[in-house]
Write a protein that holds these residues in place. Structure first.
Motif, PDB file in Angstrom:
ATOM      1  N   ASN A   1       0.834  -1.195   0.000  1.00 27.25           N
ATOM      2  CA  ASN A   1       0.000   0.000   0.000  1.00 27.25           C
ATOM      3  C   ASN A   1       0.871   1.247   0.000  1.00 27.25           C
ATOM      4  N   ALA A   2       1.873   1.283   0.863  1.00 22.93           N
ATOM      5  CA  ALA A   2       2.763   2.450   0.959  1.00 22.93           C
ATOM      6  C   ALA A   2       3.544   2.665  -0.335  1.00 22.93           C
ATOM      7  N   ALA A   3       3.886   1.565  -1.008  1.00 18.29           N
ATOM      8  CA  ALA A   3       4.666   1.651  -2.242  1.00 18.29           C
ATOM      9  C   ALA A   3       3.812   2.012  -3.457  1.00 18.29           C
ATOM     10  N   GLY A   4       2.489   1.997  -3.283  1.00 16.36           N
ATOM     11  CA  GLY A   4       1.598   2.308  -4.401  1.00 16.36           C
ATOM     12  C   GLY A   4       1.516   1.197  -5.427  1.00 16.36           C
ATOM     13  N   ALA A   5       1.665  -0.042  -4.963  1.00 13.45           N
ATOM     14  CA  ALA A   5       1.555  -1.188  -5.866  1.00 13.45           C
ATOM     15  C   ALA A   5       0.150  -1.258  -6.448  1.00 13.45           C
ATOM     16  N   THR A   6       0.022  -1.970  -7.553  1.00  6.48           N
ATOM     17  CA  THR A   6      -1.288  -2.121  -8.183  1.00  6.48           C
ATOM     18  C   THR A   6      -2.202  -2.992  -7.342  1.00  6.48           C
ATOM     19  N   GLU A   7      -1.686  -4.098  -6.835  1.00  6.53           N
ATOM     20  CA  GLU A   7      -2.494  -4.994  -5.995  1.00  6.53           C
ATOM     21  C   GLU A   7      -2.002  -4.861  -4.563  1.00  6.53           C
ATOM     22  N   ILE A   8      -2.887  -4.415  -3.665  1.00  6.73           N
ATOM     23  CA  ILE A   8      -2.473  -4.125  -2.283  1.00  6.73           C
ATOM     24  C   ILE A   8      -3.233  -4.935  -1.250  1.00  6.73           C
ATOM     25  N   GLY A   9      -4.210  -5.732  -1.657  1.00  6.42           N
ATOM     26  CA  GLY A   9      -4.999  -6.520  -0.725  1.00  6.42           C
ATOM     27  C   GLY A   9      -4.321  -7.826  -0.356  1.00  6.42           C
ATOM     28  N   VAL A  10      -4.600  -8.311   0.849  1.00  7.08           N
ATOM     29  CA  VAL A  10      -4.064  -9.600   1.290  1.00  7.08           C
ATOM     30  C   VAL A  10      -5.157 -10.512   1.844  1.00  7.08           C
ATOM     31  N   GLY A  11      -6.372 -10.104   1.789  1.00  4.22           N
ATOM     32  CA  GLY A  11      -7.463 -10.912   2.317  1.00  4.22           C
ATOM     33  C   GLY A  11      -8.254 -11.548   1.200  1.00  4.22           C
ATOM     34  N   PRO A  12      -9.451 -11.997   1.529  1.00  9.07           N
ATOM     35  CA  PRO A  12     -10.305 -12.635   0.526  1.00  9.07           C
ATOM     36  C   PRO A  12     -10.828 -11.660  -0.535  1.00  9.07           C
ATOM     37  N   VAL A  13     -10.757 -10.364  -0.259  1.00  2.00           N
ATOM     38  CA  VAL A  13     -11.191  -9.353  -1.225  1.00  2.00           C
ATOM     39  C   VAL A  13      -9.953  -8.779  -1.904  1.00  2.00           C
ATOM     40  N   ARG A  14      -9.918  -8.841  -3.229  1.00  6.48           N
ATOM     41  CA  ARG A  14      -8.815  -8.209  -3.965  1.00  6.48           C
ATOM     42  C   ARG A  14      -8.950  -6.700  -3.807  1.00  6.48           C
ATOM     43  N   VAL A  15      -7.831  -6.033  -3.608  1.00  8.14           N
ATOM     44  CA  VAL A  15      -7.828  -4.571  -3.520  1.00  8.14           C
ATOM     45  C   VAL A  15      -6.773  -4.063  -4.496  1.00  8.14           C
ATOM     46  N   LEU A  16      -7.234  -3.234  -5.430  1.00  7.20           N
ATOM     47  CA  LEU A  16      -6.371  -2.714  -6.486  1.00  7.20           C
ATOM     48  C   LEU A  16      -6.301  -1.204  -6.426  1.00  7.20           C
ATOM     49  N   VAL A  17      -5.206  -0.660  -6.920  1.00  5.46           N
ATOM     50  CA  VAL A  17      -5.042   0.780  -7.118  1.00  5.46           C
ATOM     51  C   VAL A  17      -4.801   0.961  -8.608  1.00  5.46           C
ATOM     52  N   LEU A  18      -5.768   1.581  -9.283  1.00  2.00           N
ATOM     53  CA  LEU A  18      -5.681   1.753 -10.729  1.00  2.00           C
ATOM     54  C   LEU A  18      -5.800   3.226 -11.097  1.00  2.00           C
ATOM     55  N   PRO A  19      -4.962   3.675 -12.023  1.00  2.00           N
ATOM     56  CA  PRO A  19      -5.041   5.080 -12.439  1.00  2.00           C
ATOM     57  C   PRO A  19      -6.335   5.361 -13.197  1.00  2.00           C
ATOM     58  N   ALA A  20      -6.867   6.527 -12.977  1.00  2.00           N
ATOM     59  CA  ALA A  20      -8.070   6.968 -13.687  1.00  2.00           C
ATOM     60  C   ALA A  20      -7.654   7.763 -14.914  1.00  2.00           C
ATOM     61  N   ASP A  21      -8.358   7.553 -15.999  1.00  2.00           N
ATOM     62  CA  ASP A  21      -8.147   8.349 -17.206  1.00  2.00           C
ATOM     63  C   ASP A  21      -9.531   8.696 -17.740  1.00  2.00           C
ATOM     64  N   GLU A  22     -10.173   9.646 -17.059  1.00  2.00           N
ATOM     65  CA  GLU A  22     -11.546   9.992 -17.385  1.00  2.00           C
ATOM     66  C   GLU A  22     -11.677  10.571 -18.788  1.00  2.00           C
ATOM     67  N   GLU A  23     -10.674  11.331 -19.214  1.00  2.00           N
ATOM     68  CA  GLU A  23     -10.733  11.920 -20.552  1.00  2.00           C
ATOM     69  C   GLU A  23     -10.718  10.834 -21.624  1.00  2.00           C
ATOM     70  N   LEU A  24      -9.858   9.811 -21.447  1.00  2.00           N
ATOM     71  CA  LEU A  24      -9.804   8.716 -22.409  1.00  2.00           C
ATOM     72  C   LEU A  24     -11.123   7.939 -22.411  1.00  2.00           C
ATOM     73  N   ALA A  25     -11.673   7.663 -21.245  1.00  2.00           N
ATOM     74  CA  ALA A  25     -12.943   6.935 -21.165  1.00  2.00           C
ATOM     75  C   ALA A  25     -14.055   7.713 -21.863  1.00  2.00           C
ATOM     76  N   THR A  26     -14.085   9.018 -21.673  1.00  2.00           N
ATOM     77  CA  THR A  26     -15.094   9.853 -22.334  1.00  2.00           C
ATOM     78  C   THR A  26     -14.896   9.829 -23.841  1.00  2.00           C
ATOM     79  N   ALA A  27     -13.650   9.979 -24.284  1.00  2.00           N
ATOM     80  CA  ALA A  27     -13.366   9.969 -25.722  1.00  2.00           C
ATOM     81  C   ALA A  27     -13.756   8.640 -26.346  1.00  2.00           C
ATOM     82  N   GLU A  28     -13.461   7.525 -25.669  1.00  2.00           N
ATOM     83  CA  GLU A  28     -13.830   6.214 -26.194  1.00  2.00           C
ATOM     84  C   GLU A  28     -15.341   6.043 -26.271  1.00  2.00           C
ATOM     85  N   ALA A  29     -16.056   6.550 -25.259  1.00  2.00           N
ATOM     86  CA  ALA A  29     -17.516   6.467 -25.286  1.00  2.00           C
ATOM     87  C   ALA A  29     -18.104   7.283 -26.435  1.00  2.00           C
ATOM     88  N   VAL A  30     -17.597   8.485 -26.622  1.00  2.00           N
ATOM     89  CA  VAL A  30     -18.086   9.339 -27.731  1.00  2.00           C
ATOM     90  C   VAL A  30     -17.763   8.696 -29.065  1.00  2.00           C
TER      91      VAL A  30
END
Length: 158
Positions: free
Chosen positions: A123-152
Motif C-alpha cells: 500500500n505504501a509503495a503504491g503497488a497495483t495490488e495491495i490486498g491480502v485478504g479474501p477481497v482483492r484490492v487494487l489501485v488503478l489510475p483513472a483516465d476519465e478523458e480517455l474513457a469519455t473519448a472512447e464512449a463518444v
C-alpha cells in the motif's frame, strides 16, 4: 447527490437544504456554486480541498473532514456490497484513491468486516495490488478523458 464528498463537491445532502438556501435569497447560481465549488473537503474543513494538506494539518477541522470522507467511503462500500450480494474486488482510483495510502488504509479498516485487508508495504509503495485478504484490492489510475473519448467515439461509430 448521495455520494462520498469530493474535493469541492458535496456528498450526501438533504434536499431541504437547497430549498432553505433558496428561501434565504441565495440565487440558484449561488446554490450551485456552494454545492459544486465550496463544499466537499473544502467546505467541511474550511481549510483546503486537498487531502494531502488536510492530512498534514493539525487543525481539528481538517481531521473532521478526513474522518467524514473515510466514514462515507466505508459506508458506501458497505452499502454497495449489500446491494451486490458481496464484494470480490475493490478498486481505489482517481486523485485520493491513487495518491493516498493513508486514506486507502483507513477506508479498508472501515470495511474490514467485509474481509478487506491491505499489505502495508505494498500500500505504501503504491503497488497495483495491495490486498491480502479474501477481497482483492487494487489501485488503478483513472483516465476519465480517455474513457469519455472512447464512449463518444463508440457512439459516433454506431
Amino acid at each position: 447527490m448521495d455520494r462520498v464528498p469530493m474535493s469541492t463537491r458535496c456528498g450526501a445532502i438533504d434536499p431541504g437544504v437547497i430549498l432553505y438556501l433558496l428561501d434565504l435569497g441565495i440565487t440558484a447560481d449561488g446554490v450551485r456554486r456552494m454545492l459544486y465549488e465550496d463544499s466537499g473537503l473544502l467546505g467541511l474543513s474550511g481549510i483546503s480541498h486537498d487531502m494531502r494538506k488536510l492530512l498534514a494539518s493539525p487543525a481539528p477541522e481538517a481531521a473532521e473532514a478526513v474522518e467524514v470522507f473515510v466514514y462515507r467511503g466505508g459506508r458506501e462500500i458497505g452499502s454497495l456490497s449489500a446491494a451486490l450480494g458481496g464484494l470480490d474486488t475493490l478498486v481505489f482510483t482517481a486523485g485520493i484513491g491513487e495518491g493516498s495510502p493513508e486514506i486507502r488504509q483507513r477506508i479498508a479498516q472501515q470495511a474490514a468486516w467485509l474481509g478487506l485487508r491491505l499489505d502495508p508495504a505494498r500500500n505504501a509503495a503504491g503497488a497495483t495490488e495491495i490486498g491480502v485478504g479474501p477481497v482483492r484490492v487494487l489501485v488503478l489510475p483513472a483516465d476519465e478523458e480517455l474513457a469519455t473519448a472512447e464512449a463518444v467515439y463508440g457512439l459516433l461509430r454506431s
